[in-house]
Enzyme design. Structure first.
Site, PDB file in Angstrom:
ATOM      1  N   GLU A 238     -32.416  44.568 -56.861  1.00 48.88           N
ATOM      2  CA  GLU A 238     -31.231  43.893 -57.392  1.00 48.88           C
ATOM      3  C   GLU A 238     -30.383  44.905 -58.168  1.00 48.88           C
ATOM      4  O   GLU A 238     -30.846  45.502 -59.135  1.00 48.88           O
ATOM      5  CB  GLU A 238     -31.672  42.755 -58.320  1.00 48.88           C
ATOM      6  CG  GLU A 238     -30.506  41.925 -58.788  1.00 48.88           C
ATOM      7  CD  GLU A 238     -30.935  40.787 -59.698  1.00 48.88           C
ATOM      8  OE1 GLU A 238     -31.762  41.026 -60.601  1.00 48.88           O
ATOM      9  OE2 GLU A 238     -30.425  39.663 -59.510  1.00 48.88           O
TER      10      GLU A 238
ATOM     11  N   CYS B 220     -26.923  36.207 -60.296  1.00 45.83           N
ATOM     12  CA  CYS B 220     -28.289  36.246 -59.752  1.00 45.83           C
ATOM     13  C   CYS B 220     -28.301  35.939 -58.256  1.00 45.83           C
ATOM     14  O   CYS B 220     -29.145  36.436 -57.534  1.00 45.83           O
ATOM     15  CB  CYS B 220     -29.166  35.271 -60.504  1.00 45.83           C
ATOM     16  SG  CYS B 220     -28.393  33.670 -60.714  1.00 45.83           S
TER      17      CYS B 220
ATOM     18  N   GLU C 146     -35.564  31.111 -64.004  1.00 47.82           N
ATOM     19  CA  GLU C 146     -34.454  31.411 -63.080  1.00 47.82           C
ATOM     20  C   GLU C 146     -34.304  32.920 -63.090  1.00 47.82           C
ATOM     21  O   GLU C 146     -33.845  33.489 -64.084  1.00 47.82           O
ATOM     22  CB  GLU C 146     -33.154  30.752 -63.565  1.00 47.82           C
ATOM     23  CG  GLU C 146     -33.189  29.241 -63.660  1.00 47.82           C
ATOM     24  CD  GLU C 146     -33.195  28.553 -62.305  1.00 47.82           C
ATOM     25  OE1 GLU C 146     -33.131  29.235 -61.270  1.00 47.82           O
ATOM     26  OE2 GLU C 146     -33.286  27.312 -62.303  1.00 47.82           O
TER      27      GLU C 146
ATOM     28  N   LYS D  14     -32.216  31.548 -77.581  1.00 47.58           N
ATOM     29  CA  LYS D  14     -31.960  32.963 -77.879  1.00 47.58           C
ATOM     30  C   LYS D  14     -31.035  33.532 -76.809  1.00 47.58           C
ATOM     31  O   LYS D  14     -31.428  33.693 -75.649  1.00 47.58           O
ATOM     32  CB  LYS D  14     -33.255  33.786 -77.913  1.00 47.58           C
ATOM     33  CG  LYS D  14     -32.990  35.159 -78.537  1.00 47.58           C
ATOM     34  CD  LYS D  14     -34.034  36.202 -78.232  1.00 47.58           C
ATOM     35  CE  LYS D  14     -33.787  36.942 -76.948  1.00 47.58           C
ATOM     36  NZ  LYS D  14     -32.519  37.704 -76.879  1.00 47.58           N
TER      37      LYS D  14
HETATM   38  N1  LIG Z   1     -31.737  32.836 -61.407  1.00 44.97           N
HETATM   39  C1  LIG Z   1     -30.768  32.638 -62.276  1.00 44.97           C
HETATM   40  O1  LIG Z   1     -30.331  31.516 -62.507  1.00 44.97           O
HETATM   41  C2  LIG Z   1     -30.175  33.818 -63.031  1.00 44.97           C
HETATM   42  C3  LIG Z   1     -28.942  33.666 -63.647  1.00 44.97           C
HETATM   43  C4  LIG Z   1     -28.406  34.758 -64.329  1.00 44.97           C
HETATM   44  C5  LIG Z   1     -29.105  35.960 -64.391  1.00 44.97           C
HETATM   45  N2  LIG Z   1     -30.286  36.086 -63.793  1.00 44.97           N
HETATM   46  C6  LIG Z   1     -31.006  37.380 -63.821  1.00 44.97           C
HETATM   47  O2  LIG Z   1     -30.920  37.974 -65.124  1.00 44.97           O
HETATM   48  C7  LIG Z   1     -31.009  39.388 -64.995  1.00 44.97           C
HETATM   49  C8  LIG Z   1     -29.934  40.073 -65.813  1.00 44.97           C
HETATM   50  O3  LIG Z   1     -29.975  39.714 -67.126  1.00 44.97           O
HETATM   51  P1  LIG Z   1     -30.687  40.595 -68.262  1.00 44.97           P
HETATM   52  O4  LIG Z   1     -30.629  42.031 -67.923  1.00 44.97           O
HETATM   53  O5  LIG Z   1     -30.170  40.132 -69.574  1.00 44.97           O
HETATM   54  O6  LIG Z   1     -32.179  40.118 -68.077  1.00 44.97           O
HETATM   55  P2  LIG Z   1     -33.412  40.393 -69.040  1.00 44.97           P
HETATM   56  O7  LIG Z   1     -34.558  39.796 -68.340  1.00 44.97           O
HETATM   57  O8  LIG Z   1     -33.497  41.788 -69.471  1.00 44.97           O
HETATM   58  O9  LIG Z   1     -33.058  39.547 -70.356  1.00 44.97           O
HETATM   59  C9  LIG Z   1     -32.823  38.168 -70.330  1.00 44.97           C
HETATM   60  C10 LIG Z   1     -33.135  37.597 -71.695  1.00 44.97           C
HETATM   61  O10 LIG Z   1     -34.512  37.781 -71.956  1.00 44.97           O
HETATM   62  C11 LIG Z   1     -34.703  38.437 -73.203  1.00 44.97           C
HETATM   63  N3  LIG Z   1     -35.924  39.247 -73.117  1.00 44.97           N
HETATM   64  C12 LIG Z   1     -36.066  40.539 -72.727  1.00 44.97           C
HETATM   65  N4  LIG Z   1     -37.364  40.914 -72.811  1.00 44.97           N
HETATM   66  C13 LIG Z   1     -38.055  39.826 -73.249  1.00 44.97           C
HETATM   67  C14 LIG Z   1     -39.430  39.573 -73.523  1.00 44.97           C
HETATM   68  N5  LIG Z   1     -40.366  40.521 -73.384  1.00 44.97           N
HETATM   69  N6  LIG Z   1     -39.789  38.338 -73.932  1.00 44.97           N
HETATM   70  C15 LIG Z   1     -38.870  37.364 -74.067  1.00 44.97           C
HETATM   71  N7  LIG Z   1     -37.548  37.552 -73.847  1.00 44.97           N
HETATM   72  C16 LIG Z   1     -37.147  38.777 -73.432  1.00 44.97           C
HETATM   73  C17 LIG Z   1     -33.429  39.220 -73.401  1.00 44.97           C
HETATM   74  O11 LIG Z   1     -33.243  39.525 -74.766  1.00 44.97           O
HETATM   75  C18 LIG Z   1     -32.397  38.254 -72.854  1.00 44.97           C
HETATM   76  O12 LIG Z   1     -32.078  37.276 -73.823  1.00 44.97           O
HETATM   77  C19 LIG Z   1     -30.872  39.668 -63.519  1.00 44.97           C
HETATM   78  O13 LIG Z   1     -32.105  39.986 -62.966  1.00 44.97           O
HETATM   79  C20 LIG Z   1     -30.349  38.361 -62.957  1.00 44.97           C
HETATM   80  O14 LIG Z   1     -30.608  38.156 -61.603  1.00 44.97           O
HETATM   81  C21 LIG Z   1     -30.839  35.029 -63.109  1.00 44.97           C
END
Ligand SMILES: NC(=O)c1ccc[n+]([C@@H]2O[C@H](COP(=O)([O-])OP(=O)(O)OC[C@H]3O[C@@H](n4cnc5c(N)ncnc54)[C@H](O)[C@@H]3O)[C@@H](O)[C@H]2O)c1
Length: 497
Positions: A400, A300, A266, A191
Site C-alpha cells: 500500500e 484505504c 478497518e 484517539k
Molecule cells: N479500512 C479503512 O476503513 C481505512 C480508512 C482509512 C485509513 N486506513 C488505513 O490507515 C493507514 C494510514 O493511516 P496511519 O498511517 O495513520 O495508520 P497507523 O496505523 O499508523 O495509525 C492509525 C492510528 O493508530 C494509532 N496507533 C499507531 N500505533 C499504535 C499502537 N501500537 N497501538 C494503538 N494505536 C496505535 C495512531 O496514533 C493513529 O491514531 C493506511 O494503511 C490506510 O489504508 C484504513
C-alpha cells in the site's frame, strides 16, 4: 501562484491557542504537560500544539467513560432522549460545517470541496444512527422444553468503547467511531491521529454544546505507541474499533487479548480497478483517476492497481496521463486545487521511495513524482503519478503506497483479471468498468473484497456495511452491522409454569 480563500475566522480562532483534551467533560492538559506540534502539510508551518497523552491520561479517560456509563444520566437516558441529543449535534455540525471543513483542510491539507463533503457526511452519520436509538429490538424464540418457557433476547450496550483513527479523513473517521456506539448507549474515548487532532477537538466542543452528559464522549490526543497502545491494552475498555494500517491492526488484536475486547478493524488495501475494453471510455477514464487520485490517494480503498484490458492498454494509459494533467495540485484553501499535499514529510518521502523502487523493478513512470513548483516546495506535495509496465508481483503492485500513484497492469479476459485481482494480502475494494452487466456480476462475485463498485467508485453510505476481506479488516462499520458491533445480545429463558 495560488490564491487562497481567507481562513474561516472561527477556525483561525480555534487554532490560535494550544489545544487541550476533553476528559469527563473537562478540558485538560496531559499529566506530563507534554505537547505535540501540529503542522500544516501545505507549507510545513506549525498550526498549533496538542496535549500529548500518556498512560495516566488514558486511565483518567477510561475512569470518566466508565463512570458515565455506570452512574451518569446517560445510562438511564431513554432512547428517544439519546436520539434527540444526537440530532442536535448533527444540526450543530451542519451549522459549523464550514469551520470544521477549514480545520480539516488546514490540518490534513485536502481541498475544501473534500472537507466540506466530509463535514456534511459527519452530520448525516449522526442523523442515521440517531434513528437507530429508538429501533433496537430483540427476538422471541419457540421452545421445545416441556411446560411453558418464554425465551427472548435483548440488546445491551458493551460499555466503554475506544476508537483509534488515522489522519486521512480526520473528522469522518472519528465520527464513525462515535455514532453507532452512542446510539445504543455506550460511552466512547476517541484517539485521533497525532498528526490531525484539530477538527475532532472542535467536535468535542459541539458535543458539550449539544448537552451530552460529561464523560459520554472523551477525546485524548497523543501518539500511537503510547496513548494508542495504552487504550488498546486497557483492561477496563470493552471494545476497540481501529482504523489504520494492517501492521498496527495486528498489534491491536494482540493487545485486546488482555480482557477479550470486542474488536473492529478497518485496515489497509491494494484495490484492483478493472477496465474492460467494452467500458464507456470517458467514464472509465474519469473513474480510474478519481479512484486513485482523490484525497491524494490517501484512501484505504484507493483503486491503486489499475488492470486495463490489453486491446486498449496503450491508448488508455496515454489518455490517463493527459487526464491527470488537469488535476490542479495545490493548497487545499485554493478553490481551484483538486489534489492537496500528503500528510507529512515522512509520508512524502515514503511515497517517492516507492516510485524509485517501482522504476528499479522495471516499471516506467509516465507522469508524476514530486511537485517542485516554487509555491509547493515547502509542502508535502506529490503529483498524480502513472506507473506503466507494472506486473502484479512488483512491490508497487503489492504494498500500500497511500499516495496519488496508480500502477497499471495489462490483462486478458475475466478469468485472468479475477485471479490477478485476488493475488494480494488485502481485500478492501474493487472497481469494474464495463457495459456488460453479466461480466460485471461475474467479476464482482469473483473478487475477494468487501466492496465492489461497478462504473463508479469511492461511494460509501452510512446505511451500507463497509469493511474488508483478508488482511483489510475484521467486522463491518456502517449500517446495522455497526449496531451489532456495539451491542451484546442477552438470551433470557423464563419458566412460566
Ligand atoms: N479500512 C479503512 O476503513 C481505512 C480508512 C482509512 C485509513 N486506513 C488505513 O490507515 C493507514 C494510514 O493511516 P496511519 O498511517 O495513520 O495508520 P497507523 O496505523 O499508523 O495509525 C492509525 C492510528 O493508530 C494509532 N496507533 C499507531 N500505533 C499504535 C499502537 N501500537 N497501538 C494503538 N494505536 C496505535 C495512531 O496514533 C493513529 O491514531 C493506511 O494503511 C490506510 O489504508 C484504513
Amino acid at each position: 501562484m495560488s490564491t487562497l480563500v481567507a481562513l474561516n475566522p472561527k477556525a483561525a480562532e480555534f487554532t490560535s491557542k494550544p489545544l487541550k483534551m476533553m476528559i469527563g467533560g473537562k478540558w485538560v492538559e496531559a499529566v506530563s504537560g507534554k505537547r505535540t506540534e501540529i503542522r500544516n502539510p501545505a507549507d510545513g508551518s506549525v498550526i498549533t500544539t496538542a496535549a500529548e497523552a500518556d498512560k495516566e491520561d488514558v486511565d483518567a479517560a477510561v475512569r470518566a467513560a466508565r463512570k458515565a456509563f455506570e452512574e451518569g444520566p446517560w445510562s438511564r437516558m431513554k432512547p428517544n432522549q439519546r436520539a434527540k441529543l444526537m440530532l442536535k449535534l448533527a444540526d450543530l455540525i451542519e451549522e459549523n460545517g464550514e469551520q470544521l471543513a477549514h480545520l480539516d483542510t488546514l490540518d490534513y491539507g485536502q481541498p475544501l470541496s473534500t472537507t466540506l463533503g466530509f463535514a456534511g457526511a459527519a452530520a448525516d452519520n449522526f442523523r442515521y444512527y440517531a434513528g437507530w436509538a429508538t429501533k433496537l429490538t430483540g427476538e422471541t424464540h419457540t421452545s421445545s422444553i416441556p411446560g411453558e418457557v418464554f425465551n427472548y433476547t435483548r440488546r445491551e450496550p458493551l460499555g466503554v468503547c475506544a476508537g483509534i483513527v488515522p489522519w486521512n479523513a480526520p473528522l469522518m473517521n472519528a465520527v464513525m467511531k462515535i455514532t453507532a456506539p452512542l446510539a445504543v448507549g455506550n460511552t466512547v474515548i476517541i484517539k485521533p491521529s497525532e498528526e490531525t487532532p484539530i477538527s475532532l477537538l472542535r467536535l468535542a466542543e459541539l458535543v458539550q454544546e449539544a448537552g451530552f452528559p460529561d464523560g459520554v464522549v472523551n477525546i485524548i490526543t497523543g501518539h500511537g505507541s503510547t496513548a494508542g497502545d495504552a487504550l488498546a491494552s486497557h483492561p477496563d475498555v470493552d471494545k476497540v474499533a481501529f482504523t489504520g494500517s494492517t501492521a498496527v491492526g495486528k498489534k491491536i488484536i494482540q493487545n485486546s487479548a488482555v480482557n477479550i475486547k470486542k474488536v473492529t478493524l478497518e485496515l489497509g488495501g491494494k484495490s484492483a480497478h478493472v477496465i474492460f475494453a467494452d467500458a464507456d471510455y470517458e467514464q472509465a477514464l474519469q473513474n480510474a483517476s478519481n479512484a486513485v487520485f482523490w484525497n491524494s490517494g490517501q484512501v484505504c480503498f484507493a483503486g491503486s492497481r489499475l488492470f486495463v484490458e490489453k486491446g486498449i492498454y496503450d491508448n488508455f494509459l496515454s489518455d490517463l496521463v493527459e487526464y491527470s494533467k488537469h488535476y490542479k495540485v495545490g493548497n487545499g484553501l485554493d478553490e481551484s486545487s483538486v489534489i492537496g499535499p500528503l500528510i507529512s514529510a515522512k509520508q512524502k518521502k515514503r511515497v517517492l521511495n516507492y516510485l524509485d523502487i517501482g522504476q528499479r523493478e522495471g516499471a516506467e513512470m509516465l507522469i508524476g513524482g514530486e511537485a517542485t513548483e516554487a509555491d509547493l516546495r515547502d509542502g508535502y506535495f506529490v503529483k498524480p503519478t502513472v506507473m506503466a509496465n507494472v506486473n502484479n508481483d512488483m512491490t508497487i503492485a503489492q504494498e500500500e503506497i497511500f499516495g496519488p500513484v496508480v500502477s497499471a497492469i495489462p490483462f486478458e479476459g475475466e478469468d485472468e483479471v479475477i485471479r490477478l485481482a485476488n493475488q494480494t494480502e488485502y481485500g478492501l475494494g474493487g472497481g469494474i468498468c464495463t457495459t456488460n452487466l453479466k461480466k460485471a456480476h461475474k467479476v464482482a462475485h469473483g473478487m475477494n473484497t468487501g466492496n465492489v463498485w461497478v462504473n463508479t467508485y469511492n461511494i460509501t453510505e452510512p446505511n451500507s456495511p463497509f469493511g474488508g476481506y483478508k488482511q483489510s479488516g475484521l467486522g463491518r462499520e456502517n449500517g446495522a452491522a455497526s449496531i451489532d458491533a456495539y451491542t451484546e445480545v442477552k438470551n433470557i429463558w423464563i419458566d412460566l409454569n
